[in-house]
Every structure is written in C-alpha cells, then in structure tokens.
Design a protein around this motif. Structure first.
Motif, PDB file in Angstrom:
ATOM      1  N   GLN A 185      -4.400  20.612  -0.410  1.00 32.48           N
ATOM      2  CA  GLN A 185      -4.730  19.283  -0.914  1.00 32.48           C
ATOM      3  C   GLN A 185      -6.236  19.097  -1.058  1.00 32.48           C
ATOM      4  N   LYS A 228      -7.434  11.015   0.320  1.00 34.75           N
ATOM      5  CA  LYS A 228      -6.114  10.811  -0.277  1.00 34.75           C
ATOM      6  C   LYS A 228      -5.635   9.386  -0.048  1.00 34.75           C
ATOM      7  N   ARG A 229      -5.849   8.874   1.142  1.00 37.04           N
ATOM      8  CA  ARG A 229      -5.455   7.493   1.433  1.00 37.04           C
ATOM      9  C   ARG A 229      -6.239   6.510   0.571  1.00 37.04           C
ATOM     10  N   TYR A 258       0.821  -1.213   0.000  1.00 36.34           N
ATOM     11  CA  TYR A 258       0.000   0.000   0.000  1.00 36.34           C
ATOM     12  C   TYR A 258       0.856   1.265   0.000  1.00 36.34           C
ATOM     13  N   TYR A 259       1.852   1.280   0.890  1.00 34.71           N
ATOM     14  CA  TYR A 259       2.567   2.527   1.132  1.00 34.71           C
ATOM     15  C   TYR A 259       3.985   2.551   0.571  1.00 34.71           C
ATOM     16  N   GLY A 300      -6.683   3.491  -5.995  1.00 38.59           N
ATOM     17  CA  GLY A 300      -6.511   4.033  -7.332  1.00 38.59           C
ATOM     18  C   GLY A 300      -7.810   4.297  -8.061  1.00 38.59           C
ATOM     19  N   ASP A 319      -4.851   6.662  -2.924  1.00 30.62           N
ATOM     20  CA  ASP A 319      -3.515   6.071  -3.000  1.00 30.62           C
ATOM     21  C   ASP A 319      -3.575   4.553  -2.993  1.00 30.62           C
ATOM     22  N   ILE A 320      -4.461   4.005  -2.161  1.00 31.83           N
ATOM     23  CA  ILE A 320      -4.516   2.552  -1.999  1.00 31.83           C
ATOM     24  C   ILE A 320      -5.268   1.891  -3.147  1.00 31.83           C
ATOM     25  N   THR A 356       6.207  11.825   4.669  1.00 31.47           N
ATOM     26  CA  THR A 356       7.258  11.072   3.993  1.00 31.47           C
ATOM     27  C   THR A 356       8.488  10.910   4.884  1.00 31.47           C
ATOM     28  N   SER A 402      -0.641   9.418   5.008  1.00 29.55           N
ATOM     29  CA  SER A 402      -0.120   9.216   3.659  1.00 29.55           C
ATOM     30  C   SER A 402       0.644  10.443   3.163  1.00 29.55           C
ATOM     31  N   TYR A 403       0.502  11.562   3.844  1.00 30.32           N
ATOM     32  CA  TYR A 403       1.231  12.769   3.463  1.00 30.32           C
ATOM     33  C   TYR A 403       2.622  12.822   4.081  1.00 30.32           C
TER      34      TYR A 403
END
Length: 377
Positions: free
Chosen positions: A288, A179-180, A82-83, A186, A183-184, A274, A271-272
């Motif tokens: 965002q 957002k999560r 996922y990440y 799509g 991201d996961i 890093t 998820s933001y």
C-alpha cells in the motif's frame, strides 16, 4: 482502581491495544480518546475549567462528547459517514456527566480526581463496564502522543499508574495515516500540507519524537511502570504479547482476546480492516505504501527517519544523492500553487535540520499550549 495509560504515535495500534486489554475481565477502558493530560497541565488544574469546558465543550476533547446526547449522536453519524459501517456508543450521557461533576464537586481538582471522575462516569453509565465493576483492577485510557509527552508529570501525580507505549514501523504507520486521510477527505493522491507543514515531515516528526520520548520515559519512570510494545509483535502473535502484558500488570493471563468495551468483538480501528478481530497482515503495509506514495515522497520520508532511533529500530536506510534532491524539489509543483511550492522549498531543509539535530528539543516546545507539532497528531 489503578490506571493504565496507552500512548504512541497516532495510527500505531493504540485503539487495538485498548480493545484487547478491555477483553480482560479485570480491565475497563475509556471509550474515546481523551485530552486530560494537555488540558489539565495547560490550565494548571483550574477547577472551574475542569467542571465546565473540559467536560462540556467537544473542542476541548472527546471526553466531552460523552456528556451530551446530541454530541454522541453527531459523533456516531460522523463515524458512520466516514467509514460506512455501523457504530454505536452505549453511554447514558446524563449519568456520565452527573457522576463526573459529583466527583469534581468534592475535590480540589487534582489529576487523580479528574481520572477518577471520568472512570466512575463510565462505570455508572455503561452496562458492560458496570458488569465488571466488582473485580475491576485497572481502568485504561488512551491518548496518542500526549501520553508520552506528559508521562513524567503524570507519573509523579499518579505514582501507581502504568504506561504502555505502542511503537509501529513508520512506513506502515505513515501508510495507514495517509490512507485514512484520503478515505475521509478525498484529497488528491499526494496531499502536501498539514497545518502549513509538509505532510511527510509532519508524520516523520511525530514518529521520531514519540519514540524518543518513550525511551526517555522508560529510563526515568522505570520498566516496572513504563512498557514499550511493538505493534508488529502484537498483531502477529496476540496471545504471547497479551500474556506478557498481563503478567507485567500482575494479572492472571486471559486468552479470550475478543471482546471490546461494548461487549462486541475487538476491532483494530484501521481503515484497512474490513473484518473484526486482529488483522495479522497489518504488520506490513509495503504494498500500500508503494501504491499511495511516489518515489520522491518515499525518499524524503525515509531520509527524515534514517538518522533517528525509530529508523534504526526498523532498519530504515536512505541514500541521499543529487537526483533524489532534484526529484523532491520538482515534485508536487503541478499540484501546488506557486506560493505553496515556494513555502515548501523554504521549509524542507529546515525540516531536515530539525529532525537531524533538534528532535530532543521538540517535546519541550509542544508542552506549551498553542505551540504544537506540525499537525500530524
């Protein structure tokens, strides 16, 4: 050993708070979310269930993952996929399961017994937790939403327990959750359904009812046992906020807010984020929010929140007009089937009615098994 239970809407910073609390030398935390509250009360403390499915079936909650090497490996593989980052779970599953079952074998299956078993299982099966055992004061569990949903019942069965509710600006929380999701999975830029409910309403429902429950719990349980913490204050000034929490717990303040449950630096879980550590920029997600939502989506979202207590807390205002309603009615149509489009139109005004007038009744509905919220939890 006393218990701390962390609650709040999902994506409100509950993972971050757990990791920060666990950096205190007197606190150990449960590494995953658990489903003890809902499963215990839904099954009326059935001892056979607690010894079997609850701790061995991953569908019953993440606590079961820790009882199986296969489930742990599958979970680690999923998170890495996922990440795209390294992840490990330093737990001996055989020791964890044996300790838990041993505790339940000599008990009648009280809520205290279940949490004792889970906590002792971690202390026996994780070296970092074991190293803190001698001076342990609190064991910390986190479970978004269901912690506040069952806080009243839990406070009666565990009279020494403490509760911390994390509240976050619904705009930033919605952005983080969406957002999560993108991201996961799509999916398209504007996913419109969660369990047959409009995505916007699903998240607004959780924000509104979660904070309303927290305020009610604080009144009923008392400020000495139930604390509400704003996420924005936590990330903008971690030392001040964590010292406040330490004093509330009657612990000596600790300034090294760095080490998580596995002996590594604390990670916000967003998820933001890093880098490891507390991300002060996470307090605001306005940029965002504008990037991953459209105007109609934002107007509907803010309208659902504007009459609520959490909307007032964060100064969220909405100016409803005919143009806004027309935009929302027409929006998404090109990304939906005709059936989905009609279904959404039929539910949207009921959604508005529920959040405007019926939010206080929602918690009683979701206390029943298989009668949950719209799916955002």
């Amino acid at each position: 050993m006393q218990f701390i239970f962390i609650g709040g809407a999902p994506r409100s910073g509950t993972t971050l708070l757990l990791n920060l609390l666990e950096s205190h030398p007197d606190i150990v935390g449960f590494p995953f979310e658990h489903k003890t509250f809902e499963q215990y009360f839904w099954h009326n403390g059935d001892i056979n269930y607690l010894r079997e499915n609850f701790i061995k079936n991953s569908r019953e909650g993440q606590q079961a993952i820790l009882s199986s090497e296969y489930l742990i490996n599958e979970y680690v593989r999923k998170i890495r996929g996922y990440y795209g980052k390294e992840f490990s779970v330093d737990i001996d599953p055989k020791l964890f399961l044996a300790t838990y079952l041993n505790r339940l074998s000599i008990s009648c299956g009280s809520l205290q017994d279940v949490f004792d078993g889970l906590a002792q299982g971690i202390l026996d099966s994780n070296s970092f937790a074991l190293s803190k055992k001698e001076r342990l004061e609190y064991f910390c569990f986190k479970q978004p939403y269901f912690t506040e949903l069952f806080a009243k019942e839990t406070s009666k069965e565990l009279p020494e327990a403490r509760f911390i509710h994390v509240v976050r600006n619904p705009i930033a929380r919605y952005t983080s959750a969406k957002k999560r999701f993108l991201d996961i999975y799509g999916h398209a830029k504007n996913p419109v359904h969660i369990n047959r409910q409009n995505t916007v309403f699903a998240h607004a429902e959780v924000d509104v009812t979660s904070y309303e429950l927290a305020l009610k719990n604080q009144r009923n349980i008392g400020g000495q046992r139930y604390l509400i913490v704003k996420y924005e204050e936590l990330v903008s000034n971690v030392d001040v906020t964590m010292n406040k929490i330490s004093k509330w717990l009657k612990l000596t303040p600790h300034y090294g807010w760095k080490t998580s449950r596995l002996g590594e630096e604390a990670d916000a879980g967003s998820s933001y984020v890093t880098r490891r550590g507390v991300d002060e920029a996470a307090a605001s997600r306005n940029e965002q929010y504008l990037r991953i939502t459209n105007q109609a989506e934002r107007e509907y979202h803010q309208y659902l929140l504007t009459k609520s207590k959490i909307g007032k807390l964060y100064g969220i205002e909405s100016h409803v007009n005919t143009k806004m309603l027309i935009r929302f009615v027409l929006n998404f149509f090109y990304k939906e089937s005709l059936g989905q489009y009609v279904y959404r139109l039929l539910t949207v005004f009921n959604n508005i009615r529920v959040l405007s007038f019926g939010s206080k009744a929602l918690p009683e509905r979701v206390k029943k098994k298989n009668a949950g919220l719209s799916g955002a939890i």
